[in-house]
Design a protein around this motif. Structure first.
Motif, PDB file in Angstrom:
ATOM      1  N   PHE A  43      24.616  58.849  28.101  1.00 36.12           N
ATOM      2  CA  PHE A  43      23.907  57.625  27.698  1.00 36.12           C
ATOM      3  C   PHE A  43      23.048  57.101  28.866  1.00 36.12           C
ATOM      4  CE2 PHE A  43      24.641  53.016  28.357  1.00 36.12           C
ATOM      5  CZ  PHE A  43      23.811  52.495  27.384  1.00 36.12           C
ATOM      6  N   MET A  44      23.625  57.028  30.043  1.00 31.98           N
ATOM      7  CA  MET A  44      22.899  56.509  31.211  1.00 31.98           C
ATOM      8  C   MET A  44      21.668  57.382  31.511  1.00 31.98           C
ATOM      9  SD  MET A  44      24.282  53.705  32.316  1.00 31.98           S
ATOM     10  CE  MET A  44      23.501  53.455  33.899  1.00 31.98           C
ATOM     11  N   ASP A  45      21.822  58.685  31.314  1.00 33.97           N
ATOM     12  CA  ASP A  45      20.703  59.598  31.588  1.00 33.97           C
ATOM     13  C   ASP A  45      19.536  59.356  30.637  1.00 33.97           C
ATOM     14  OD1 ASP A  45      21.945  60.836  33.703  1.00 33.97           O
ATOM     15  OD2 ASP A  45      22.854  62.406  32.474  1.00 33.97           O
ATOM     16  N   ARG A  46      19.845  58.820  29.465  1.00 34.94           N
ATOM     17  CA  ARG A  46      18.777  58.610  28.463  1.00 34.94           C
ATOM     18  C   ARG A  46      18.189  57.199  28.528  1.00 34.94           C
ATOM     19  NH1 ARG A  46      22.251  59.989  23.454  1.00 34.94           N
ATOM     20  NH2 ARG A  46      20.405  59.624  22.184  1.00 34.94           N
ATOM     21  N   LEU A  47      18.760  56.357  29.391  1.00 32.41           N
ATOM     22  CA  LEU A  47      18.360  54.939  29.423  1.00 32.41           C
ATOM     23  C   LEU A  47      17.346  54.682  30.532  1.00 32.41           C
ATOM     24  CD1 LEU A  47      19.280  52.164  28.170  1.00 32.41           C
ATOM     25  CD2 LEU A  47      20.780  51.954  30.152  1.00 32.41           C
ATOM     26  N   SER A  48      16.422  53.749  30.270  1.00 31.84           N
ATOM     27  CA  SER A  48      15.464  53.356  31.314  1.00 31.84           C
ATOM     28  C   SER A  48      16.217  52.709  32.484  1.00 31.84           C
ATOM     29  CB  SER A  48      14.472  52.355  30.720  1.00 31.84           C
ATOM     30  OG  SER A  48      13.972  51.531  31.732  1.00 31.84           O
ATOM     31  N   PRO A  49      15.841  53.023  33.732  1.00 35.87           N
ATOM     32  CA  PRO A  49      16.525  52.430  34.891  1.00 35.87           C
ATOM     33  C   PRO A  49      16.287  50.926  35.027  1.00 35.87           C
ATOM     34  CG  PRO A  49      14.745  53.892  35.609  1.00 35.87           C
ATOM     35  CD  PRO A  49      14.829  54.029  34.121  1.00 35.87           C
ATOM     36  N   ASP A  50      15.364  50.373  34.233  1.00 34.47           N
ATOM     37  CA  ASP A  50      15.128  48.926  34.294  1.00 34.47           C
ATOM     38  C   ASP A  50      16.052  48.132  33.383  1.00 34.47           C
ATOM     39  OD1 ASP A  50      13.233  48.960  36.234  1.00 34.47           O
ATOM     40  OD2 ASP A  50      11.568  49.227  34.816  1.00 34.47           O
ATOM     41  N   VAL A  51      16.879  48.831  32.617  1.00 36.62           N
ATOM     42  CA  VAL A  51      17.857  48.117  31.792  1.00 36.62           C
ATOM     43  C   VAL A  51      19.169  48.080  32.583  1.00 36.62           C
ATOM     44  CG1 VAL A  51      19.100  48.063  29.596  1.00 36.62           C
ATOM     45  CG2 VAL A  51      16.760  48.964  29.688  1.00 36.62           C
ATOM     46  N   LEU A  52      19.695  46.878  32.782  1.00 42.75           N
ATOM     47  CA  LEU A  52      20.889  46.725  33.619  1.00 42.75           C
ATOM     48  C   LEU A  52      22.146  46.910  32.766  1.00 42.75           C
ATOM     49  CD1 LEU A  52      19.673  43.612  35.649  1.00 42.75           C
ATOM     50  CD2 LEU A  52      19.373  46.058  36.165  1.00 42.75           C
ATOM     51  N   VAL A  53      23.015  47.780  33.227  1.00 45.80           N
ATOM     52  CA  VAL A  53      24.225  48.093  32.456  1.00 45.80           C
ATOM     53  C   VAL A  53      25.436  47.512  33.177  1.00 45.80           C
ATOM     54  CG1 VAL A  53      25.676  49.946  31.529  1.00 45.80           C
ATOM     55  CG2 VAL A  53      23.182  50.201  31.575  1.00 45.80           C
ATOM     56  N   VAL A  54      26.144  46.631  32.480  1.00 39.22           N
ATOM     57  CA  VAL A  54      27.327  46.006  33.075  1.00 39.22           C
ATOM     58  C   VAL A  54      28.572  46.593  32.423  1.00 39.22           C
ATOM     59  CG1 VAL A  54      28.545  43.832  33.502  1.00 39.22           C
ATOM     60  CG2 VAL A  54      26.039  43.859  33.418  1.00 39.22           C
ATOM     61  N   LEU A  55      29.378  47.285  33.220  1.00 37.69           N
ATOM     62  CA  LEU A  55      30.683  47.750  32.731  1.00 37.69           C
ATOM     63  C   LEU A  55      31.671  46.619  32.998  1.00 37.69           C
ATOM     64  CD1 LEU A  55      31.130  51.451  33.916  1.00 37.69           C
ATOM     65  CD2 LEU A  55      30.941  50.633  31.579  1.00 37.69           C
ATOM     66  N   ASP A  56      32.136  46.008  31.942  1.00 35.04           N
ATOM     67  CA  ASP A  56      33.097  44.916  32.085  1.00 35.04           C
ATOM     68  C   ASP A  56      34.494  45.542  32.029  1.00 35.04           C
ATOM     69  OD1 ASP A  56      34.824  42.814  31.754  1.00 35.04           O
ATOM     70  OD2 ASP A  56      33.662  41.814  30.182  1.00 35.04           O
ATOM     71  N   GLU A  57      35.119  45.673  33.201  1.00 33.25           N
ATOM     72  CA  GLU A  57      36.399  46.376  33.291  1.00 33.25           C
ATOM     73  C   GLU A  57      37.574  45.404  33.414  1.00 33.25           C
ATOM     74  OE1 GLU A  57      35.157  50.697  34.883  1.00 33.25           O
ATOM     75  OE2 GLU A  57      35.535  49.274  36.500  1.00 33.25           O
ATOM     76  N   ALA A  58      37.525  44.343  32.609  1.00 34.27           N
ATOM     77  CA  ALA A  58      38.573  43.310  32.678  1.00 34.27           C
ATOM     78  C   ALA A  58      39.980  43.899  32.460  1.00 34.27           C
ATOM     79  CB  ALA A  58      38.284  42.216  31.645  1.00 34.27           C
ATOM     80  N   TYR A  59      40.073  44.964  31.649  1.00 34.23           N
ATOM     81  CA  TYR A  59      41.398  45.505  31.283  1.00 34.23           C
ATOM     82  C   TYR A  59      41.617  46.916  31.814  1.00 34.23           C
ATOM     83  CZ  TYR A  59      41.071  41.594  28.088  1.00 34.23           C
ATOM     84  OH  TYR A  59      40.923  40.337  27.565  1.00 34.23           O
ATOM     85  N   ILE A  60      40.784  47.350  32.741  1.00 35.57           N
ATOM     86  CA  ILE A  60      40.770  48.770  33.130  1.00 35.57           C
ATOM     87  C   ILE A  60      42.111  49.236  33.699  1.00 35.57           C
ATOM     88  CG2 ILE A  60      39.899  48.595  35.524  1.00 35.57           C
ATOM     89  CD1 ILE A  60      38.550  51.021  32.901  1.00 35.57           C
ATOM     90  N   GLU A  61      42.839  48.336  34.348  1.00 31.35           N
ATOM     91  CA  GLU A  61      44.116  48.757  34.967  1.00 31.35           C
ATOM     92  C   GLU A  61      45.077  49.301  33.913  1.00 31.35           C
ATOM     93  OE1 GLU A  61      42.707  45.763  35.380  1.00 31.35           O
ATOM     94  OE2 GLU A  61      42.270  45.575  37.531  1.00 31.35           O
ATOM     95  N   PHE A  62      44.940  48.845  32.667  1.00 26.98           N
ATOM     96  CA  PHE A  62      45.865  49.253  31.602  1.00 26.98           C
ATOM     97  C   PHE A  62      45.458  50.571  30.946  1.00 26.98           C
ATOM     98  CE2 PHE A  62      46.127  44.522  31.514  1.00 26.98           C
ATOM     99  CZ  PHE A  62      47.454  44.402  31.879  1.00 26.98           C
ATOM    100  N   ALA A  63      44.260  51.056  31.249  1.00 29.90           N
ATOM    101  CA  ALA A  63      43.738  52.218  30.519  1.00 29.90           C
ATOM    102  C   ALA A  63      44.587  53.457  30.791  1.00 29.90           C
ATOM    103  CB  ALA A  63      42.286  52.471  30.921  1.00 29.90           C
ATOM    104  N   GLU A  64      44.940  54.150  29.734  1.00 30.10           N
ATOM    105  CA  GLU A  64      45.706  55.400  29.884  1.00 30.10           C
ATOM    106  C   GLU A  64      44.789  56.608  29.746  1.00 30.10           C
ATOM    107  OE1 GLU A  64      49.617  55.654  27.960  1.00 30.10           O
ATOM    108  OE2 GLU A  64      49.277  53.559  27.403  1.00 30.10           O
ATOM    109  N   GLY A  65      43.696  56.421  29.041  1.00 26.52           N
ATOM    110  CA  GLY A  65      42.758  57.535  28.839  1.00 26.52           C
ATOM    111  C   GLY A  65      41.805  57.679  30.026  1.00 26.52           C
TER     112      GLY A  65
END
Ligand SMILES: Cc1ncc(COP(=O)(O)O)c(C=O)c1O
Length: 365
Positions: free
Chosen positions: A182-204
């Motif tokens: 997805f990132m490779d197909r996106l314009s670099p002028d669009v800002l992408v925010v990964l909101d990792e509020a719950y990332i510590e719980f991720a098992e995958g």
């Protein structure tokens, strides 16, 4: 007498205030009952690191002084933890404030936010409070993110794409391959925010945002002390991003946005990763218990990588109301895709048991 409603900017009256989960005390008062449990706001019920709470004593000494303006020592610990430069980090009063600062710096009335739906409602509310907007893009049937649909919704006016991973309220997680495609197909002028509020719980498996930021400089990641760290009341979160991005955000950041208690306590909390491991293990056990019980009841659920889950109960609003009468506060989010669901946060063993027996009662199972 000032006619306040006539004085606000066009559009403010269309906004409504964020409605948080019902507080325990409020329900106790309404029902006149003592035993009420709240499984509505995805908090960590096991508590914060004892090393972090012990640091409260340090805070006492600082109480009459303004906080350190740029959260230097806290940012230093966060930067060490993630192996990035301190200038890649800005702290805020919760990730809520980080979102607001990002929007204040980069959004304008002619640019907008794109986010998958359903997701965290603040992405839209905060955009609208700045006279901008959020375009919601439907997720797949199983609530997994549809990156093609997101890309199709992006145009020259798209400033941000907000991606909660894992997502709230669905608990779903996406992996690195789909994300980098997805990132490779996106314009670099669009800002992408990964909101990792719950990332510590991720098992995958999930994208390593801190590594990927070196490749994609339009990528940033946001974390919070409110969830796995068990420090929701302290109001502290942070953003890791390109240094220039951080320095631009600092232009709109209020001078003392993170209070001293938060700075002192969170600096200790981030060092105690053993505590986080314990919390994650306890959460996993609670999650497995709820999975087992609701499966036995014949209910469907959305597999979760967080500390909450969506359960399909039929008439979600009614089940939510009936559970309230049993002294159990969960969350009903409604809307066309979630009207048959309730969202429940994983609680202490006792709370999970109380929830299951109340659910059995209201569903006659
Ligand atoms: C996905 C997501 N992001 C951000 C937040 C805000 O967290 P805080 O402001 O407490 O850091 C929440 C809170 O529930 C959330 O679910």
């Amino acid at each position: 007498m000032a006619d306040y409603k006539s004085l606000v900017w066009d559009g403010l009256l269309e906004l409504s205030a964020y409605v948080p989960g019902k507080p325990v005390k409020e329900l106790q008062r309404e029902l006149g009952i003592e035993k009420v449990i709240k499984l509505a706001s995805n908090e960590n019920p096991y508590g914060a690191s004892p090393k972090a709470t012990a640091a409260l004593k340090e805070y006492e000494k600082e109480i009459t002084r303004y906080p350190i303006g740029d959260s230097f020592y806290l940012r230093n610990e966060i930067a060490k933890f993630h192996n990035v430069d301190i200038d890649n980090i800005v702290c805020g009063a919760g990730s809520d404030e980080i979102i607001q600062l990002l929007y204040m710096a980069f959004l304008s009335t002619d640019t907008h936010v794109v986010a998958p739906s359903p997701s965290f409602s603040e992405y839209e509310l905060l955009a609208r409070s700045l006279k901008s907007s959020c375009r919601w893009v439907e997720t797949n049937k199983d609530f997994s993110i549809n990156f093609d649909n997101i890309l199709n919704a992006v145009n020259n006016e798209t400033r941000f794409i907000m991606l909660a991973n894992p997502n709230n309220p669905t608990g779903t997680l996406f992996g690195e391959k789909a994300f980098t495609d997805f990132m490779d197909r996106l314009s670099p002028d669009v800002l992408v925010v990964l909101d990792e509020a719950y990332i510590e719980f991720a098992e995958g498996e999930y994208p390593d945002a801190f590594m990927l930021m070196k490749k994609y400089n339009n990528l940033m990641t946001m974390r919070t002390f409110s969830k796995a760290y068990g420090l929701a009341s302290i109001r502290c979160g942070y953003l890791a991003a390109d240094k220039e991005c951080i320095s631009l955000i600092n232009r709109v950041r209020p001078p003392f946005n993170v209070n001293s208690a938060a700075q002192i306590i969170c600096a200790e909390a981030v060092k105690d990763q053993e505590h986080i491991k314990k919390i994650v293990a306890l959460n996993k056990a609670g999650k497995e218990y709820i999975y087992k019980e609701i499966t036995a009841m014949g209910l469907e659920y959305v597999k979760t990588d967080t500390n909450f889950m969506l359960i399909k109960v039929g008439d979600g609003r009614k089940v939510f109301d009936d559970l309230l009468k049993e002294g159990v506060i969960v969350r009903f989010l409604g809307g066309s895709r979630l009207k048959e669901y309730i969202r429940v946060s994983i609680g202490l063993d006792e709370e999970n048991k109380t929830f299951i027996s109340a659910l059995k009662k209201v569903l006659n199972k």
